[in-house]
Design a protein around this motif. Structure first.
Motif, mmCIF file in Angstrom:
data_model
loop_
_atom_site.group_PDB
_atom_site.id
_atom_site.type_symbol
_atom_site.label_atom_id
_atom_site.label_comp_id
_atom_site.label_asym_id
_atom_site.label_seq_id
_atom_site.Cartn_x
_atom_site.Cartn_y
_atom_site.Cartn_z
ATOM 1 N N LEU A 159 -1.249 -6.309 -11.268
ATOM 2 C CA LEU A 159 -1.260 -5.019 -10.585
ATOM 3 C C LEU A 159 -0.704 -3.948 -11.516
ATOM 4 C CD1 LEU A 159 -1.739 -3.505 -7.860
ATOM 5 C CD2 LEU A 159 0.697 -3.823 -7.433
ATOM 6 N N ILE A 168 -0.130 -3.355 -1.768
ATOM 7 C CA ILE A 168 -1.111 -4.060 -2.600
ATOM 8 C C ILE A 168 -0.412 -5.137 -3.421
ATOM 9 C CG2 ILE A 168 -2.749 -3.824 -4.504
ATOM 10 C CD1 ILE A 168 -3.484 -1.112 -3.486
ATOM 11 N N ALA A 169 0.772 -4.804 -3.958
ATOM 12 C CA ALA A 169 1.549 -5.794 -4.697
ATOM 13 C C ALA A 169 1.879 -6.991 -3.810
ATOM 14 C CB ALA A 169 2.822 -5.157 -5.235
ATOM 15 N N THR A 184 1.857 1.201 -9.699
ATOM 16 C CA THR A 184 1.318 1.985 -8.592
ATOM 17 C C THR A 184 2.419 2.247 -7.591
ATOM 18 O OG1 THR A 184 -0.270 1.950 -6.765
ATOM 19 C CG2 THR A 184 0.607 -0.151 -7.451
ATOM 20 N N ARG A 224 -1.209 -9.184 -3.512
ATOM 21 C CA ARG A 224 -1.422 -9.973 -4.734
ATOM 22 C C ARG A 224 -0.415 -11.117 -4.819
ATOM 23 N NH1 ARG A 224 -4.574 -6.815 -8.257
ATOM 24 N NH2 ARG A 224 -5.970 -5.670 -6.866
ATOM 25 N N GLU A 265 -3.410 3.571 -1.350
ATOM 26 C CA GLU A 265 -3.188 2.805 -2.568
ATOM 27 C C GLU A 265 -2.014 3.354 -3.375
ATOM 28 O OE1 GLU A 265 -6.717 2.614 -4.859
ATOM 29 O OE2 GLU A 265 -7.830 1.432 -3.392
ATOM 30 N N SER A 293 -7.926 -11.065 -8.619
ATOM 31 C CA SER A 293 -6.753 -11.358 -7.809
ATOM 32 C C SER A 293 -6.229 -12.756 -8.087
ATOM 33 C CB SER A 293 -7.084 -11.226 -6.315
ATOM 34 O OG SER A 293 -8.101 -12.141 -5.975
ATOM 35 N N GLY A 316 -6.622 -2.756 -9.422
ATOM 36 C CA GLY A 316 -6.096 -2.956 -10.761
ATOM 37 C C GLY A 316 -7.158 -3.258 -11.778
ATOM 38 N N ASP A 331 -11.418 -3.764 -7.018
ATOM 39 C CA ASP A 331 -10.039 -4.161 -7.242
ATOM 40 C C ASP A 331 -9.258 -3.009 -7.820
ATOM 41 O OD1 ASP A 331 -7.770 -5.564 -7.679
ATOM 42 O OD2 ASP A 331 -8.467 -6.508 -9.536
#
Length: 659
Positions: A531, A539-540, A534, A543, A187, A378, A374, A372
């Protein structure tokens, strides 16, 4: 100081496909090349690595040698040598040396012994962490956050088995062969591909989902915290048995036979997975041999090849930029056969509390409830009136134009904006501070005062205020915050595909430049942080793929939310300079005085000195130029979305049109 948590006490340490096995195999045969452990927080990654040294057999070293030379070597590469044939030998435990993410180059490589240089005028080498780790374990926690200049040092040492220092009047080479172990939380960002390939094995770990196992994890940890000595005494016999088994495997590994038939199976696997180069074949073969020795077999079997492939190949298969490492189990079964071999009988040192039913479930502390990352939905516009989802897949990524923050920063080393860093080219010297000594400037500072200090002969006389350290200029990593318009005016499928492709290309660029990224979207009547900032750009990307679109355009709310996030991040890390990337067509249609409020918000960001880029997504023959006007209020660079691609900018320049 309490004893280290026992290796055999970690729940799941007997898992036949898990982290403990990978660690043991690479210590049985160091030529395997080390282990990368990927997993969420609270899964005992650090605990089991630090416990590993406690179960390894001790080693013999030349007495008094700072570089842990093996007395059996005829000509060990040690600056303290050469050694007499009858040199004294001492036995000591295997060292586990931790390399901090923020370590300096001097600390890793070693450097001039400063005290003796200043007091005696002698250039003497002081060993660094690579020297200390020779014939031991070099452990890097959060290895994915390691600075690039330190990654380069590890790559050189891993490739050559030696470290060479040429700096500050010191010229030294010494052996640096170690088992490299890295742990990371995906992550927080992925690992640089060159370093990823240097890890022989990789494992994914997760907290156990079985309540009984979770109870056992907590029970053992609380017992250890209450009385470490008593707890360790309970596992002393298991630890000794494990040490004996490792020693026996180390002696046997050189006698294990790897037949041509097994080599063909390994080659077929690597070819089918389309791995690059030959390192995968070599590592798989070495791991299979070590696995056979671990199980007291004198010949490699299909079971050994299967176990080796699961550890050595997942991170080497070809994959897209944001794909996680993995292995096609169906393909593995097709080549090796789908009949699982009979399990080996329990061995001394296996987990006395039972093995985990999940791969690498080795948590020793309660695991945070997964969810999640963040803490947000989502779907940022769930329930928005008049909205509809546009989840189009973006096209192939491209190399984008480089956007940078103006001026010279002082953040963490990276590859985006100019900054004063610990690496890079030397641009001057300064008094005090920290970093490598600038010898010439230090001598220059001391030279005019030698008569006043009573020097008539002998070495120079230095004082603390003579010390000068080198200042270097390189590149820093930044915080790249995307502020994306997801309103109805952006919802046309073709336009959204183009926008997503541009953002995905910029995300990939941010990953390669070691940036931190965040994502704010605005639509309907509100903006949302999809988000939080990070290091995990994958992950971005996920999303972004699920980004819905529709409704009015609350541009002011999007800019104000971006300003709020940047303010919070400035408090958390004042050194990391932000770059705001606003992706919009410039329209503002939500609420009263929408246009005026968006202009005010833009001027507020500009007054705060935030560097920004406006990616103009307006399309069609009739254009209003609203994104360009927004860029003026933000004092930002204005780039049409079609010109984000570096190749497109090159074409425009070649054709003589203005960018």
């Amino acid at each position: 100081m309490p004893q280290q948590y026992p290796f055999s006490a970690v729940v799941g340490s007997g898992d036949p496909d898990g982290m403990a096995l990978a660690l043991l195999l690479t210590t049985i045969s160091p030529e395997v090349g080390g282990v990368l452990v990927r997993g969420e927080k609270g899964t005992a990654k650090s605990t089991i690595v630090r416990a590993l040294a406690g179960v390894l057999p001790p080693i013999d070293v030349v007495a008094g040698d700072r570089f842990s030379s093996d007395p059996r070597e005829r000509r060990p590469l040690s600056p303290d040598g050469p050694f007499a044939a009858d040199a004294d030998v001492e036995t000591r435990p295997v060292r586990l040396v931790e390399l901090p993410v923020g370590a300096t180059e001097d600390r890793v490589l070693g450097s001039l012994h400063l005290e003796r240089a200043l007091s005696e005028g002698r250039a003497e080498y002081e060993p660094g962490l690579l020297a200390k780790a020779h014939r031991g374990i070099l452990y890097v926690d959060e290895v994915n956050l390691l600075h690039d200049h330190l990654v380069d040092l590890l790559l050189d040492a891993a490739a050559m088995g030696r470290s060479t220092v040429e700096r500050d009047g010191v010229s030294v080479s010494h052996a640096a062969r170690f088992v490299l172990v890295g742990t990371m939380n995906p992550e927080e960002g992925e690992l640089r591909p060159q370093l990823l390939d240097r890890f022989g094995l990789t494992v994914e770990v997760a907290a156990p989902r079985d309540p009984a196992q979770r109870v056992e994890v907590v029970r053992r940890r609380m017992a250890y915290d209450a009385d470490p000595d008593a707890f360790c005494a309970r596992y002393a016999e298991s630890e000794r048995a494990l040490t004996d088994r490792v020693l026996a495997a180390q002696k046997l590994v050189g006698q294990v036979e790897l037949s041509d038939g097994m080599l063909v199976k390994i080659a077929e696997l690597c070819a089918a997975l389309e791995v690059d180069g030959m390192r995968a074949d070599l590592v798989t073969a070495r791991t299979a041999v070590a696995h056979a020795a671990w199980h007291e077999r004198s010949e490699v079997t299909l079971a050994d090849v299967r176990a080796a492939a699961r550890l050595s190949l997942p991170h080497r298969r070809r994959r897209n930029p944001f794909d996680s490492p993995g292995l096609d189990e169906d393909l593995l079964d097709e080549i090796l056969g789908d009949d699982e071999p009979e399990p080996d009988p329990p061995q001394p040192g296996d987990d006395p509390g039972g093995t985990s039913s999940e791969p690498a479930a080795g948590a020793t502390t309660p695991h945070d409830v997964p969810g999640d990352p963040g803490g947000t939905s989502s779907d940022p516009a769930a329930g928005a009136t008049g909205s509809h989802d546009v989840r189009s897949e973006p096209g192939a990524t491209y190399r984008p134009k480089l956007f940078t923050v103006h001026g010279t920063g002082a953040g963490e080393a990276g590859r985006r904006s100019r900054a004063r860093t610990d690496n890079g080219r030397r641009v001057g010297a300064e008094r005090g501070g920290h970093g490598p000594v600038h010898l010439l400037e230090t001598v220059r500072a001391a030279a005019p005062h030698q008569a006043a200090r009573g020097r008539t002969d002998g070495p120079l006389r230095f004082r603390p205020d003579d010390l000068r350290v080198a200042t270097r200029e390189g590149r820093e990593a930044n915080l790249v915050l995307f502020c994306v318009d997801a309103s109805g005016s952006m919802a046309a499928r073709r336009r959204m595909e183009q926008v997503k492709t541009a953002i995905l290309s910029l995300l990939l660029d941010a990953y390669q430049r070691r940036d931190k990224v965040g994502l704010v979207t605005f639509r309907g009547d509100r903006a949302e942080l999809v988000l939080p900032p990070t290091h995990s750009v994958d992950i971005a990307a996920k999303r972004l793929a699920d980004l819905p679109a529709g409704g009015r355009t609350p541009l002011a709310e999007g800019l104000l939310e971006a300003a709020r996030i940047l303010g919070v991040e400035r408090v958390r890390d004042a050194r990391r300079r932000p770059l705001l990337v606003v992706v919009t067509d410039g329209r503002a249609t939500s609420g009263r005085d929408a246009v005026d409020r968006s202009r005010t918000a833009a001027r507020h960001l500009a007054a705060d000195g935030v560097d920004a880029v406006v990616i103009d997504c307006e399309s069609g023959p009739m254009r209003m130029g609203l994104a360009g006007a927004l860029a003026e209020h933000l004092r930002a660079e204005h780039v049409p979305v079609a010109e984000v691609s570096a190749a497109e900018l090159t074409r425009i320049a070649r054709d003589g049109r203005a960018a």
